[in-house]
Design an enzyme around this catalytic site. Sequence first.
Site, PDB file in Angstrom:
ATOM      1  N   HIS A  25      -2.870  -6.366  -8.401  1.00 56.61           N
ATOM      2  CA  HIS A  25      -2.001  -7.331  -7.737  1.00 56.61           C
ATOM      3  C   HIS A  25      -1.857  -8.610  -8.553  1.00 56.61           C
ATOM      4  O   HIS A  25      -0.778  -9.214  -8.588  1.00 56.61           O
ATOM      5  CB  HIS A  25      -2.549  -7.655  -6.344  1.00 56.61           C
ATOM      6  CG  HIS A  25      -2.486  -6.510  -5.393  1.00 56.61           C
ATOM      7  ND1 HIS A  25      -1.551  -6.410  -4.389  1.00 56.61           N
ATOM      8  CD2 HIS A  25      -3.248  -5.390  -5.302  1.00 56.61           C
ATOM      9  CE1 HIS A  25      -1.736  -5.283  -3.712  1.00 56.61           C
ATOM     10  NE2 HIS A  25      -2.758  -4.654  -4.247  1.00 56.61           N
ATOM     11  N   ASP A 111       1.729 -12.477  -2.130  1.00 57.29           N
ATOM     12  CA  ASP A 111       1.557 -11.024  -2.138  1.00 57.29           C
ATOM     13  C   ASP A 111       1.805 -10.472  -0.737  1.00 57.29           C
ATOM     14  O   ASP A 111       1.373 -11.049   0.270  1.00 57.29           O
ATOM     15  CB  ASP A 111       0.139 -10.671  -2.598  1.00 57.29           C
ATOM     16  CG  ASP A 111      -0.027  -9.200  -2.895  1.00 57.29           C
ATOM     17  OD1 ASP A 111      -0.036  -8.399  -1.933  1.00 57.29           O
ATOM     18  OD2 ASP A 111      -0.153  -8.829  -4.071  1.00 57.29           O
ATOM     19  N   TRP A 365       1.057   1.779  -8.940  1.00 61.09           N
ATOM     20  CA  TRP A 365       2.449   1.483  -9.254  1.00 61.09           C
ATOM     21  C   TRP A 365       2.607   0.809 -10.616  1.00 61.09           C
ATOM     22  O   TRP A 365       3.542   1.094 -11.356  1.00 61.09           O
ATOM     23  CB  TRP A 365       3.081   0.627  -8.160  1.00 61.09           C
ATOM     24  CG  TRP A 365       4.554   0.412  -8.365  1.00 61.09           C
ATOM     25  CD1 TRP A 365       5.217  -0.772  -8.448  1.00 61.09           C
ATOM     26  CD2 TRP A 365       5.563   1.430  -8.529  1.00 61.09           C
ATOM     27  NE1 TRP A 365       6.566  -0.569  -8.656  1.00 61.09           N
ATOM     28  CE2 TRP A 365       6.803   0.776  -8.706  1.00 61.09           C
ATOM     29  CE3 TRP A 365       5.536   2.823  -8.540  1.00 61.09           C
ATOM     30  CZ2 TRP A 365       7.995   1.472  -8.896  1.00 61.09           C
ATOM     31  CZ3 TRP A 365       6.727   3.521  -8.733  1.00 61.09           C
ATOM     32  CH2 TRP A 365       7.940   2.845  -8.905  1.00 61.09           C
ATOM     33  N   GLY A 385      -4.535   4.796  -0.899  1.00 57.48           N
ATOM     34  CA  GLY A 385      -3.447   3.882  -0.583  1.00 57.48           C
ATOM     35  C   GLY A 385      -2.083   4.455  -0.870  1.00 57.48           C
ATOM     36  O   GLY A 385      -1.735   5.566  -0.451  1.00 57.48           O
TER      37      GLY A 385
END
Length: 438
Positions: A25, A111, A365, A385
């Site tokens: 992140h 985020d 990702w 996830g």
Amino acid sequence: MPRQERAPDAGCQRVVLFPLPYESHLSPMLQLAALLHARGLDVTVLHTDFNAPDPARHPDLTFVSIRESLPEEAVEADIIAQLLALNAACEAPFRDALASLQPGVACAIVDGEWYAALGAAAKVGVPALALMTESAATSRNILAFPRLRDAGYEYDTSKDEQQLDELVPRLEPLRVRDLIRVDGWEADGLRGLIVLMADAMRSAASGVILNTFDAIEASELEKIQAELSQPTFAVGPLHRVSPAMSAAERSFLHVPDRSCLAWLDAQPPRSVLYVSLGSMARVDRVVFDEMAWGLAHSSVPFLLVARPGLANGINDAPPPLPEGLTDVVGIGNNNAARGKVVTWAPQKDVLAHPAIGGFWTHCGWNSTLESICEGVPMLAQPCLGDQTVSARYITHQWGVALELGEVFDRVRVAEAARKLMVGEEGSPSKGEGWQAEN
């Protein structure tokens, strides 16, 4: 290429960013921060003391700690409990830190998993945009979760194989088994977290930013915009459109071993399988051993990332290789070694290296985007996830990856590695046809 930056105007308002304190992140958020700074904006990064980024690695940005008080038990909690605890502990400190920067804050970029911070920004009167570090497909999954739950389409291990393979209405090509999940962790906590994220995205965010691009997710982006009243912005792939970062700036929580690049220089083009399960996934020790032995028996040269904490039960050290494996395959820096093991790799540079012919990935990702942009075919091993969502898309929607499969042993691993690296499935050639346009 040197950065081309425009000096901020004297009256330039500040943009405040608040990343989630995890490697996957922090990376896109700080890439976005660099991009905004290069466009002439004054950027301040609010951050937690938990997993704090190193400001010295990002000299162009201003960093301010919110000084949260995270309960000690939350530090060792599972990821779902930790996310819930972080949101609870950081809501008030984030609100106070944001208020202290007023006046002059044009907006906050938060985020998407900071659902509490999105609401806190509204209380201070600062418009907040949610940065989704997941794919558009995953973001659709999050928004649809309340509907899926009410319709009985949640992932549930009690369902039989036929039920798990059922396509999810309005989320095709996802099957029930591909929906967001964290195996082995408390299901009610995950449900609650996703609902809170979806509610915040709909009601507290002034807009949604996604690290993706139309060439691969145009349909999903259109469907997200149809579900939301606020605007959505596809700004990715951020690792390609943001200013070039130095090696130090690209290191967030882990320090890469760059010796692997010299080892790759000695390997033939498209010969090496790069293996990394990312910064958060954990596997049982027996799974790691089967991975290692499968690579050894595949006859495929490999670069393996074995970070501390990868194997369950070994938190502060990399998992040791199985006894006898080094003698079988040869591992080291010398040109004759067929394998090399590092605790962390400079992934962007590795995937761009001509010696890399495939990527065995957890389907995070960031990793997925980086591999697609470099034209590197993938071997999919989703762990938790949103990774199951990405795995389904890269294998069945975009055709750039092979499934590793549910049966996991050294024979299957060796077969899959050979199929990806020397079979027709490894085509197209690296760099041909998959490159993202910039």
